[in-house]
Design an enzyme around this catalytic site. Structure first.
Site, PDB file in Angstrom:
ATOM      1  N   CYS A  93       0.880  -1.169   0.000  1.00 57.60           N
ATOM      2  CA  CYS A  93       0.000   0.000   0.000  1.00 57.60           C
ATOM      3  C   CYS A  93       0.917   1.218   0.000  1.00 57.60           C
ATOM      4  CB  CYS A  93      -0.841   0.056   1.272  1.00 57.60           C
ATOM      5  SG  CYS A  93      -1.812  -1.416   1.570  1.00 57.60           S
ATOM      6  N   ARG A 141       1.760   1.286  -5.918  1.00 54.22           N
ATOM      7  CA  ARG A 141       1.827   0.359  -4.787  1.00 54.22           C
ATOM      8  C   ARG A 141       0.483  -0.290  -4.477  1.00 54.22           C
ATOM      9  NH1 ARG A 141       6.310   0.798  -1.941  1.00 54.22           N
ATOM     10  NH2 ARG A 141       5.318  -0.074  -0.117  1.00 54.22           N
ATOM     11  N   GLY A 157       1.313  -3.192   5.356  1.00 48.21           N
ATOM     12  CA  GLY A 157       1.961  -4.394   5.873  1.00 48.21           C
ATOM     13  C   GLY A 157       0.933  -5.412   6.294  1.00 48.21           C
ATOM     14  N   GLU A 214       8.967 -20.658 -20.314  1.00 44.17           N
ATOM     15  CA  GLU A 214       8.858 -19.315 -19.753  1.00 44.17           C
ATOM     16  C   GLU A 214      10.024 -18.437 -20.227  1.00 44.17           C
ATOM     17  OE1 GLU A 214       6.697 -17.567 -18.506  1.00 44.17           O
ATOM     18  OE2 GLU A 214       7.683 -15.992 -17.364  1.00 44.17           O
ATOM     19  N   LYS A 235       9.489 -14.939 -22.275  1.00 41.51           N
ATOM     20  CA  LYS A 235      10.012 -13.640 -21.808  1.00 41.51           C
ATOM     21  C   LYS A 235      10.775 -12.946 -22.922  1.00 41.51           C
ATOM     22  CE  LYS A 235       8.236 -12.832 -19.049  1.00 41.51           C
ATOM     23  NZ  LYS A 235       7.235 -13.659 -18.485  1.00 41.51           N
ATOM     24  N   GLU A 261       8.372 -11.726 -25.722  1.00 41.15           N
ATOM     25  CA  GLU A 261       7.508 -10.619 -25.297  1.00 41.15           C
ATOM     26  C   GLU A 261       8.201  -9.274 -25.361  1.00 41.15           C
ATOM     27  OE1 GLU A 261       4.450 -11.804 -21.778  1.00 41.15           O
ATOM     28  OE2 GLU A 261       6.554 -12.147 -21.313  1.00 41.15           O
ATOM     29  N   HIS A 313      13.145 -34.404 -32.603  1.00 34.42           N
ATOM     30  CA  HIS A 313      11.975 -34.600 -33.466  1.00 34.42           C
ATOM     31  C   HIS A 313      11.616 -33.335 -34.241  1.00 34.42           C
ATOM     32  CE1 HIS A 313      11.397 -38.552 -31.792  1.00 34.42           C
ATOM     33  NE2 HIS A 313      11.431 -38.035 -30.569  1.00 34.42           N
ATOM     34  N   LYS A 333      -1.023  -5.761 -19.822  1.00 33.12           N
ATOM     35  CA  LYS A 333      -0.775  -6.423 -18.540  1.00 33.12           C
ATOM     36  C   LYS A 333      -1.923  -7.369 -18.195  1.00 33.12           C
ATOM     37  CE  LYS A 333       1.527  -7.140 -14.829  1.00 33.12           C
ATOM     38  NZ  LYS A 333       2.564  -8.153 -15.132  1.00 33.12           N
TER      39      LYS A 333
HETATM   40  C1  G6P Z   1      -1.053 -11.168 -20.401  1.00 31.50           C
HETATM   41  C2  G6P Z   1       0.220 -10.672 -19.735  1.00 31.50           C
HETATM   42  C3  G6P Z   1       1.063 -11.869 -19.296  1.00 31.50           C
HETATM   43  C4  G6P Z   1       0.255 -12.769 -18.385  1.00 31.50           C
HETATM   44  C5  G6P Z   1      -1.061 -13.207 -19.053  1.00 31.50           C
HETATM   45  C6  G6P Z   1      -1.992 -13.874 -18.068  1.00 31.50           C
HETATM   46  O1  G6P Z   1      -0.745 -11.801 -21.588  1.00 31.50           O
HETATM   47  O2  G6P Z   1       0.958  -9.885 -20.630  1.00 31.50           O
HETATM   48  O3  G6P Z   1       2.204 -11.406 -18.605  1.00 31.50           O
HETATM   49  O4  G6P Z   1       1.002 -13.901 -18.054  1.00 31.50           O
HETATM   50  O5  G6P Z   1      -1.770 -12.057 -19.555  1.00 31.50           O
HETATM   51  O6  G6P Z   1      -2.371 -12.913 -17.130  1.00 31.50           O
HETATM   52  P1  G6P Z   1      -2.888 -13.226 -15.689  1.00 31.50           P
HETATM   53  O7  G6P Z   1      -3.126 -11.873 -15.068  1.00 31.50           O
HETATM   54  O8  G6P Z   1      -4.164 -14.008 -15.850  1.00 31.50           O
HETATM   55  O9  G6P Z   1      -1.835 -14.018 -14.990  1.00 31.50           O
END
Ligand code: G6P
Length: 611
Positions: free
Chosen positions: A2, A27, A100, A484, A488, A491, A507, A606
């Site tokens: 927060c 935050r 907190g 993953e 990354k 993206e 394969h 996001k």
């Molecule tokens: C979007 C974001 C990714 C995320 C995915 C799932 O594609 O760019 O970073 O992994 O959505 O989002 P979530 O909020 O459901 O984990």
């Protein structure tokens, strides 16, 4: 997480506080509130962003030169007007803002209830301020001393600020675990979670250390620790641009979030895992433990990075709980006609808690009678509300679009869930259970050590920044890590990358390998180590460039790989939490070197709230 702001001086407090809260919205932004002293204690709070608070408060009595304000990221209690801060004590005289988590709040609340206290909200913070008031009115001490005594009894993390109707010349603040800065102006003082709300008024600040209390009284500042020893304030000059401070000194939110992981994983484990007591508690799913133990199967639905966390969870649940698991892309699941029954348990994983496909998958599974659990980061989000039960990841707001700290927090929660079930089900020996708890508890420190590799990874990034393709290969628990890593890189750097199970390379992907193909191997010392060594040799025989992530002390792979990144060793099942760190850093540095917008990559969002 927060954001908190306080002001005491000669200016109008409200504009200073509201502007400061807006700077701290990164935050958390599920509700906001202010408390202002002006003969009365006026409190205005509202669900939503700071702008909603201002819309609500702007016509009210705002005149005051002493006040505190808060923008919330809910942990205890859903985001609503009542749970919003500030919270007041039973007498109505004390107001507090808190950032907190008070871990022993339930025990404190039970005692206070017995003494006749009642509570309006579901928050730990309201318990906290009443605990302080109880000491204040029942002992012969002043308010600052009552706060100090209370702090010796609370367990958990806090940054707090308190004002009192009895004394408008007084403001008390303290911290442990959550940040707090005191700004020193001319005849005025400021409090804030970071320096951004302060720097336009003064550049003189004191960063409080853990277990320190700041008492601002009659225009002077005293700092003491909770052992009651007075300390000389260490006044520092802030010399930073606003934007830089908002990112905590990092160039990008993504880098900040990568480096936050020792803390975010620690926050996720805190209060839930105590290896020395063999304790593992996930309060949110307690009532569903039997249901999970007896499930025909577990279905995991998620998207993007959360789906990769789901794959790691599949391996963990199957290994330790002996329950069949299927991991589904939520977007596929919702549009086919899956077989789902009331004996199935569905786990929906989502950082934002708002992903439309995951929400739709939940409602489909619900309509077929399945039990739905959520693993979300954002408290009170749509997915958290749509599920029957769940556990939050407590990773704090994630602002960079490419998910990093949410991934490791999701795996941490899912691992705790699996270990809890496995122990109750008896599918894991007590010894293995205990060893895994100890290992899991050590993960934040090991992640911190992996982050020390940053300079080496930046160097490797420079060599490969112009590559047009990348291959990521791993086996077992490291296969989802390979996926993953590739995601990354795609993206944020726009380099085409594929993740594959290392054994599957022969394969297909092996046809792509030549001297221009960088191949990232996640080859830590686990049960398939010998096999992956052979895969590395297969790539080298075809002149591929090998970047190997290995366990510390490996002597075999350095003989064949072009670059070796040594990470701390851990149990096979926990290795994704560590092995992913160098990959996050690699994609970050490559993207920066290619001039990409790391925090807001093109075409991505996001939170994807459309199908
Ligand atoms: C979007 C974001 C990714 C995320 C995915 C799932 O594609 O760019 O970073 O992994 O959505 O989002 P979530 O909020 O459901 O984990």
């Amino acid at each position: 997480m927060c954001g908190i702001v306080g002001y005491i001086g000669k200016k109008e407090a409200y504009p200073v506080i509201v502007k400061g809260l807006q700077r701290l919205e990164y935050r958390g932004y599920d509700s906001a509130g202010v408390a202002l002293l002006n003969g009365d204690l006026n409190i205005y709070k509202k669900k939503g962003k700071v702008v909603d608070l201002h819309e609500f408060a702007k016509d009210k009595d705002l005149s005051s030169t002493v006040g505190i304000g808060h923008t919330r990221w809910a942990t205890h209690g859903e985001p609503n007007d009542v749970n919003a801060h500030p919270h007041t004590s039973q007498s109505g005289k004390l107001a507090m803002i808190h950032n907190g988590i008070i871990e022993n709040y339930a025990a404190l609340k039970t005692d206070l209830l017995k003494k006749g206290y009642s509570f309006q909200s579901d928050t730990d913070s309201e318990v906290f301020i009443n605990f302080i008031e109880d000491i204040y009115i029942n002992t012969d001490v002043d308010l600052a001393e009552a706060v100090r005594l209370a702090l010796t009894k609370v367990v958990g993390a806090y940054a707090i600020a308190i004002i009192s109707l009895d004394d408008p010349t007084l403001m008390i603040a303290a911290r442990k675990g959550s940040p707090l800065v005191v700004g020193i102006g001319k005849d005025e003082f400021f409090l804030a979670s970071d320096a951004t709300p302060i720097i336009e008024y003064t550049n003189e600040v004191v960063y409080l250390d853990d277990q320190e209390i700041a008492i601002i009284k009659d225009n002077s500042l005293t700092i003491k620790n909770i052992e009651d020893v007075e300390l000389k304030p260490y006044i520092q000059t802030v010399d930073m641009e606003l934007e830089a401070i908002e990112k905590g000194g990092y160039d990008h939110f993504m880098l900040k979030e990568i480096f936050e992981q020792p803390k975010s994983i620690g926050d996720c484990l805190r209060g839930r895992l105590k290896s020395n007591e063999g304790k593992l508690v996930l309060g949110g799913i307690n009532d569903y433990v039997n249901k999970i133990m007896n499930a025909d199967r577990i279905l995991i639905v998620a998207c993007g990075t959360s789906w990769h966390a789901g794959l790691v969870a599949e391996y963990i649940f199957e290994e330790f709980c002996r329950i069949p698991v299927e991991v589904e892309y939520a977007s596929e699941f919702r549009y086919r006609n899956p077989v789902v029954s009331e004996k199935d348990v569905v786990i929906a994983i989502s950082q934002s808690g708002e992903t439309a496909d995951t929400l739709a998958a939940i409602s489909l599974a619900k309509s077929r009678g399945a039990t739905i659990l959520g693993v979300c980061n954002v408290v009170g989000s749509s997915i958290a509300r749509a599920t029957h039960a769940g556990s939050y990841t407590h990773a704090g707001p994630e602002i960079g679009v490419a998910s990093t700290k949410a991934f490791t927090a999701q795996i941490s929660v899912l691992t705790m869930m699996a270990l809890m079930i496995a122990q109750k089900k008896g599918t894991l020996s007590e010894r293995d259970y205990h060893n895994l708890l100890v290992e899991l508890e050590s993960i934040p420190d090991k992640v911190a050590k992996a982050l020390d590799l940053n300079a080496q990874i930046e160097y490797i990034s420079e060599i490969y920044k112009d590559a047009t393709n990348f291959l990521y290969l791993g086996r077992g628990y490291n296969f989802p890590v390979a996926l993953e890593g590739a995601l990354k890189l795609k993206e944020i750097s726009y380099i085409h990358a594929e993740g594959y199970p290392a054994a599957e390379m022969k394969h297909g992907p092996i046809a792509l390998i030549d001297e221009n193909m960088p191949v990232v191997f996640i080859a830590t010392h686990d049960s398939s180590y010998e096999k992956i060594v052979s895969n590395i040799q297969e790539v080298k025989a075809r002149k591929g460039q090998v970047i190997a992530i290995v366990s510390e002390g490996d002597t075999e792979i350095p003989k064949m790989a072009d670059h070796v990144i040594e990470v701390p060793h851990t149990h096979d099942a926990l290795m994704p939490l560590i092995a992913v760190i160098p990959q996050q850093l690699l994609s970050y540095h490559i993207a920066v070197m290619r001039g990409c917008n790391v925090d807001q990559p093109r075409n991505l969002a996001k939170s994807v709230t459309v199908e």
